[in-house]
Write a protein that holds these residues in place. Structure first.
Motif, PDB file in Angstrom:
ATOM      1  N   ASP A  72       0.850  -1.187   0.000  1.00  0.00           N
ATOM      2  CA  ASP A  72       0.000   0.000   0.000  1.00  0.00           C
ATOM      3  C   ASP A  72       0.888   1.241   0.000  1.00  0.00           C
ATOM      4  N   PHE A  73       0.279   2.406  -0.316  1.00  0.00           N
ATOM      5  CA  PHE A  73       1.033   3.638  -0.468  1.00  0.00           C
ATOM      6  C   PHE A  73       0.277   4.803   0.157  1.00  0.00           C
ATOM      7  N   GLY A  74       1.012   5.799   0.650  1.00  0.00           N
ATOM      8  CA  GLY A  74       0.394   6.984   1.224  1.00  0.00           C
ATOM      9  C   GLY A  74       1.414   8.100   1.407  1.00  0.00           C
ATOM     10  N   ILE A  75       0.922   9.247   1.898  1.00  0.00           N
ATOM     11  CA  ILE A  75       1.770  10.408   2.131  1.00  0.00           C
ATOM     12  C   ILE A  75       1.575  10.859   3.572  1.00  0.00           C
ATOM     13  N   LEU A  76       2.670  11.029   4.313  1.00  0.00           N
ATOM     14  CA  LEU A  76       2.593  11.488   5.704  1.00  0.00           C
ATOM     15  C   LEU A  76       2.127  12.935   5.760  1.00  0.00           C
ATOM     16  N   ASN A  77       1.184  13.212   6.645  1.00  0.00           N
ATOM     17  CA  ASN A  77       0.730  14.586   6.874  1.00  0.00           C
ATOM     18  C   ASN A  77       1.192  15.073   8.247  1.00  0.00           C
ATOM     19  N   VAL A  93      -1.991   9.568   7.490  1.00  0.00           N
ATOM     20  CA  VAL A  93      -1.383   9.111   6.249  1.00  0.00           C
ATOM     21  C   VAL A  93      -2.444   9.289   5.169  1.00  0.00           C
ATOM     22  N   ILE A  94      -2.178  10.171   4.234  1.00  0.00           N
ATOM     23  CA  ILE A  94      -3.153  10.511   3.194  1.00  0.00           C
ATOM     24  C   ILE A  94      -3.212   9.400   2.153  1.00  0.00           C
ATOM     25  N   THR A  95      -4.438   8.952   1.877  1.00  0.00           N
ATOM     26  CA  THR A  95      -4.651   7.938   0.849  1.00  0.00           C
ATOM     27  C   THR A  95      -5.540   8.448  -0.283  1.00  0.00           C
ATOM     28  N   ARG A  96      -6.202   9.590  -0.037  1.00  0.00           N
ATOM     29  CA  ARG A  96      -7.065  10.185  -1.071  1.00  0.00           C
ATOM     30  C   ARG A  96      -7.179  11.672  -0.818  1.00  0.00           C
TER      31      ARG A  96
END
Length: 125
Positions: A72-77, A93-96
């Motif tokens: 899975d993948f995401g971006i730390l906020n 963790v942003i997923t959308r």
């Protein structure tokens, strides 16, 4: 939202960096365990591209060469001072959603292909 570890510590405030290009976004459900040993000791900034290791279930910094090993993948906020020993747990963790492309760390074309529900905004107006 801070990152939680079993180690008690206090950190000073750092200047915030807003990576969100919209007010509509979704965080990962249940949080993400960040693999301190794999990430190593050091500062992990807001906007860091991260991925879940399929073997361990823990999240680490995204590396394009390891893309086949991720689930899975995401971006730390949130940002995090990793000590390299104690894993952290991040809920943001942003997923959308929509994020400013220029403010992100380690986001590659391969990462963008895997995060189709994240829109990357090119310009900051």
């Amino acid at each position: 939202m801070p990152i939680y570890t079993p180690k008690m510590s206090r950190t000073e405030f750092k200047g915030g960096k807003n990576i969100l290009a919209s007010e509509h976004f979704t965080f990962i459900e249940g949080g993400a365990t960040l693999d301190a040993a794999k990430i190593g000791a050091g500062y992990v900034p807001v906007g860091q591209a991260i991925a879940q290791d399929a073997a361990t279930g823990k999240w680490t910094k995204f590396v394009a060469a390891d893309i086949a090993t991720y689930a899975d993948f995401g971006i730390l906020n949130v940002d995090w001072n990793s000590d390299g020993v104690n894993d952290g747990i991040a809920g943001e963790v942003i997923t959308r959603g929509s994020v400013y492309d220029a403010k992100l760390v380690d986001v590659t074309p391969e990462f963008k292909e895997k995060t189709t529900e994240i829109r990357y905004v090119k310009e900051i107006v």
